[in-house]
Write an enzyme that holds these catalytic residues in place. Structure first.
Site, short mmCIF file in Angstrom:
data_model
loop_
_atom_site.label_atom_id
_atom_site.label_comp_id
_atom_site.label_asym_id
_atom_site.label_seq_id
_atom_site.Cartn_x
_atom_site.Cartn_y
_atom_site.Cartn_z
N TYR A 185 0.84 -1.20 0.00
CA TYR A 185 0.00 0.00 0.00
C TYR A 185 0.88 1.25 0.00
O TYR A 185 0.56 2.24 -0.67
CB TYR A 185 -0.94 0.00 1.21
CG TYR A 185 -1.96 -1.10 1.14
CD1 TYR A 185 -3.09 -0.97 0.34
CD2 TYR A 185 -1.79 -2.27 1.88
CE1 TYR A 185 -4.02 -2.00 0.26
CE2 TYR A 185 -2.73 -3.29 1.80
CZ TYR A 185 -3.83 -3.15 0.99
OH TYR A 185 -4.75 -4.17 0.90
N ASN A 219 -12.53 -0.87 -4.98
CA ASN A 219 -12.38 -1.10 -6.42
C ASN A 219 -13.59 -1.88 -6.95
O ASN A 219 -13.81 -3.01 -6.55
CB ASN A 219 -11.08 -1.88 -6.67
CG ASN A 219 -10.91 -2.30 -8.11
OD1 ASN A 219 -11.59 -1.84 -9.01
ND2 ASN A 219 -9.96 -3.20 -8.32
N CYS A 236 -6.42 -5.13 -8.02
CA CYS A 236 -6.21 -4.80 -6.61
C CYS A 236 -5.64 -5.99 -5.83
O CYS A 236 -5.08 -5.80 -4.75
CB CYS A 236 -7.50 -4.29 -5.97
SG CYS A 236 -8.92 -5.38 -6.16
N HIS A 237 -5.75 -7.19 -6.38
CA HIS A 237 -5.18 -8.37 -5.72
C HIS A 237 -3.66 -8.32 -5.67
O HIS A 237 -3.05 -9.03 -4.89
CB HIS A 237 -5.65 -9.66 -6.41
CG HIS A 237 -5.25 -9.77 -7.84
ND1 HIS A 237 -5.97 -9.17 -8.86
CD2 HIS A 237 -4.20 -10.39 -8.44
CE1 HIS A 237 -5.38 -9.43 -10.02
NE2 HIS A 237 -4.30 -10.16 -9.79
N GLU A 294 -0.89 -15.93 -11.54
CA GLU A 294 0.03 -15.04 -12.22
C GLU A 294 1.47 -15.50 -12.07
O GLU A 294 2.25 -15.45 -13.03
CB GLU A 294 -0.14 -13.61 -11.72
CG GLU A 294 -1.48 -13.03 -12.14
CD GLU A 294 -1.67 -11.57 -11.76
OE1 GLU A 294 -0.69 -10.90 -11.36
OE2 GLU A 294 -2.82 -11.09 -11.90
#
Length: 166
Positions: free
Chosen positions: A97, A120, A128-129, A155
């Site tokens: 963050y 979001n 946002c993950h 990912e």
């Protein structure tokens, strides 16, 4: 203006897609703190979401890293600034963050950035993950921490097959 919606089955459950014929404005999870269902006055029609569905399928198949869709997330100017910055986090990477706050030129706004991140309306597509705690731990996620871990693992597997995330 008419809001259209459909549900699309994915490895993380049926996702709610909503918007108009021009842009996607909402992606809702089936569970977690940000679980969403369609509104009574919305019109069920999957046609406006053909591109989004195709790109989500490619993403979950490990064949897409970036989404190329017209998006219309509704929020404050600050929230939209944070959401735009989220799209700059590279596929397979995570930022804290604090890093996200620095990126938007507001280094003391980590908490506000976290709140905007949590609001979001188009998660996964606006990634946002990819935001984690400064200690490297997974933090709250509207679709649940299991979903966040799944997305980050998806990912990392696409980048380095055979390696496990977390």
């Amino acid at each position: 203006m008419t809001t259209y919606y459909c549900y699309h089955d994915t490895p993380i459950g049926p996702l709610l897609l909503a918007g108009d014929h021009a842009a996607l404005s909402l992606l809702g999870f089936p569970g977690g703190s940000m679980a969403r269902r369609h509104e009574a006055d919305w019109v069920e029609d999957s046609e406006p979401f053909t591109d989004a569905i195709g790109q989500l399928d490619e993403y979950f198949a490990g064949q897409r890293q970036d989404f190329e869709l017209d998006l219309a997330p509704e929020g404050t100017e600050f929230q939209r600034q944070v959401w735009e910055a989220l799209r700059e986090i590279p596929f397979g990477e995570t930022w804290s963050y604090g890093e996200l706050a620095h990126h938007i030129g507001r280094p003391t706004a980590s908490r506000a950035v976290g709140a905007a991140n949590g609001m979001n309306p188009i998660p996964v597509i606006i990634p946002c993950h990819r935001v984690i705690g400064s200690n490297g731990k997974l933090t709250g996620f509207g679709g649940g921490l299991d979903t966040k871990q799944f997305l980050l693992g998806l990912e990392s597997e696409a980048i380095a097959p055979g390696l496990n995330f977390v």
